[in-house]
Design a protein around this motif. Structure first.
Motif, PDB file in Angstrom:
ATOM      1  N   VAL A   1       0.870  -1.169   0.000  1.00  0.00           N
ATOM      2  CA  VAL A   1       0.000   0.000   0.000  1.00  0.00           C
ATOM      3  C   VAL A   1       0.906   1.217   0.000  1.00  0.00           C
ATOM      4  O   VAL A   1       1.846   1.316   0.798  1.00  0.00           O
ATOM      5  N   VAL A   2       0.662   2.141  -0.923  1.00  0.00           N
ATOM      6  CA  VAL A   2       1.514   3.311  -1.111  1.00  0.00           C
ATOM      7  C   VAL A   2       0.809   4.537  -0.550  1.00  0.00           C
ATOM      8  O   VAL A   2      -0.341   4.825  -0.907  1.00  0.00           O
ATOM      9  N   THR A   3       1.502   5.242   0.320  1.00  0.00           N
ATOM     10  CA  THR A   3       0.924   6.447   0.907  1.00  0.00           C
ATOM     11  C   THR A   3       1.808   7.651   0.656  1.00  0.00           C
ATOM     12  O   THR A   3       3.033   7.562   0.738  1.00  0.00           O
ATOM     13  N   TYR A   4       1.183   8.775   0.299  1.00  0.00           N
ATOM     14  CA  TYR A   4       1.881  10.038   0.076  1.00  0.00           C
ATOM     15  C   TYR A   4       1.587  10.989   1.234  1.00  0.00           C
ATOM     16  O   TYR A   4       0.467  11.041   1.744  1.00  0.00           O
TER      17      TYR A   4
ATOM     18  N   GLY B   1       6.131   4.632   1.668  1.00  0.00           N
ATOM     19  CA  GLY B   1       5.845   6.038   1.900  1.00  0.00           C
ATOM     20  C   GLY B   1       6.589   6.955   0.948  1.00  0.00           C
ATOM     21  O   GLY B   1       7.753   6.726   0.640  1.00  0.00           O
ATOM     22  N   ASN B   2       5.911   8.010   0.505  1.00  0.00           N
ATOM     23  CA  ASN B   2       6.534   9.034  -0.339  1.00  0.00           C
ATOM     24  C   ASN B   2       6.306  10.383   0.353  1.00  0.00           C
ATOM     25  O   ASN B   2       5.167  10.848   0.432  1.00  0.00           O
TER      26      ASN B   2
ATOM     27  N   LEU C   1       1.973  17.514  -3.483  1.00  0.00           N
ATOM     28  CA  LEU C   1       1.202  16.294  -3.272  1.00  0.00           C
ATOM     29  C   LEU C   1      -0.032  16.278  -4.159  1.00  0.00           C
ATOM     30  O   LEU C   1      -0.297  15.305  -4.887  1.00  0.00           O
ATOM     31  N   LEU C   2      -0.804  17.348  -4.128  1.00  0.00           N
ATOM     32  CA  LEU C   2      -2.032  17.410  -4.912  1.00  0.00           C
ATOM     33  C   LEU C   2      -1.733  17.368  -6.406  1.00  0.00           C
ATOM     34  O   LEU C   2      -2.464  16.732  -7.178  1.00  0.00           O
TER      35      LEU C   2
ATOM     36  N   MET D   1      -3.723   8.979   0.907  1.00  0.00           N
ATOM     37  CA  MET D   1      -3.169  10.306   1.141  1.00  0.00           C
ATOM     38  C   MET D   1      -3.147  10.545   2.647  1.00  0.00           C
ATOM     39  O   MET D   1      -4.177  10.534   3.314  1.00  0.00           O
ATOM     40  N   THR D   2      -1.954  10.747   3.195  1.00  0.00           N
ATOM     41  CA  THR D   2      -1.761  11.023   4.617  1.00  0.00           C
ATOM     42  C   THR D   2      -1.296  12.460   4.715  1.00  0.00           C
ATOM     43  O   THR D   2      -0.120  12.770   4.535  1.00  0.00           O
TER      44      THR D   2
END
Length: 345
Positions: A43-46, A71-72, A79-80, A97-98
């Protein structure tokens, strides 16, 4: 490490299961099994905190060993823009999105996040932390105060009120652009909404400030003492600098320090949607929320969650500067932008 209950929230986290109860354990286990069955192995979170939260992701992967968290650490406008670029190109990478409440509201308004409420959300979180439109949860908090060099700015010389920051002796303070959507924007939105600052204050403090696109490169200057103090910085940053051995302090006086809330959402069209929902649900469990302080240097917001005992009182900070409700936040942010354009030149 000694722990204390956040902000007077009730409950005994140590008496709970890792998920907050048997029903929630079963629900999260079912989410995990669905993700594994779908072949989702990551799972990839930015978001800005995604790298510093690696110890938390390690706990997640120990609990759910067939799924890794990637994580990125990008935030705000970048980000947006990246999420929009992935949607436009069809080359989707991000799942979760974190990020801060502003980013969450913008992304949901643009239709970039899906409606999702984890099965444990209502038990874990007070209603004010749940987006009424169902697109995101507010899952952790930060305190914004003043990071200072202990040798260059001793306690007797520190500002204790927002008005103190107007004193010419503090000229040269470095902040990020309050129109950029970064920390200064977030803290000033709360301060303006709470009636702690106004346009006249913005105009008066402007001569004391050096405004930069990002303050990240300047923390080395705080460490060496070439900059004595930097206002509108997070307690998280202070904790990390202190852990590295830097001679730094943090001003957390209620009314000067400000609460800033961030959250999580599942990006629409996520490549790993089931794993994304699992991560979002896990993040508000006692296991995750109790680890946020010691391992993530952030404040949890779930009921009964704990923080290191010697940390500033989140309850006292929010009593002095109440959190802007989700339903009023967009209006509060617009009010800040209007005040800045009229007074902060």
């Amino acid at each position: 490490m000694a722990l204390a209950v956040v902000g007077g929230l009730s409950g005994n986290a140590h008496a709970q299961s890792w998920a907050g109860g048997e029903a929630h354990e079963k629900a999260l286990t079912a989410l995990y099994e669905e993700a594994v069955a779908a072949g989702e192995t990551q799972v990839v979170t930015y978001g800005a905190y995604t790298i510093s939260y690696k110890p938390l992701w390690d706990i997640f992967s120990k609990r759910f060993p067939k799924i890794a968290v990637v994580g990125n650490p990008i935030s705000a406008a970048q980000l947006l823009a990246k999420i929009q670029a992935e949607i436009t190109s069809g080359q989707r990478v991000v799942d979760v999105m974190t990020s801060g409440i502003t980013d969450q509201l913008v992304a949901s308004a643009q239709g970039h996040t899906e409606k999702y409420q984890p099965p444990n959300a209502k038990d874990a979180l007070a209603p004010e932390y749940i987006d009424p439109n169902g697109h995101f949860l507010l899952t952790f908090a930060g305190l914004v105060g003043i990071v200072h060099n202990l040798d260059k700015m001793p306690a007797n010389d520190l500002p204790r009120t927002l008005r103190d920051l107007l004193d010419p002796k503090y000229k040269g303070m470095v902040i990020d652009d309050p129109l950029s959507g970064a920390l200064t924007t977030l803290s000033w939105t709360e301060l303006l909404h709470a009636g702690k600052i106004d346009g006249a204050w913005m105009k008066a403090i402007r001569p004391n400030l050096t405004v930069v696109p990002t303050t990240a490169p300047y923390f080395a200057n705080i460490t060496t003492g070439s900059i004595a103090m930097m206002p509108f910085q997070t307690f998280n940053r202070y904790v990390r600098l202190k852990e590295s051995g830097a001679r730094v302090g943090f001003v957390d006086t209620p009314g000067l320090a400000t609460p800033v809330l961030s959250g999580m959402s599942v990006v629409k069209g996520a490549p790993h949607p089931k794993a994304a929902r699992l991560l979002m649900a896990w993040f508000i469990t006692p296991e995750a929320q109790n680890a946020l302080g010691p391992l993530g240097a952030s404040y949890p917001v779930a009921r009964g969650a704990t923080v290191p005992k010697d940390w500033p009182s989140y309850k006292d900070i929010t009593a002095a500067v109440p959190i802007t409700p989700i339903t009023e936040y967009a209006k509060a942010r617009t009010a800040l932008e209007q005040a800045l354009r009229a007074n902060f030149k």
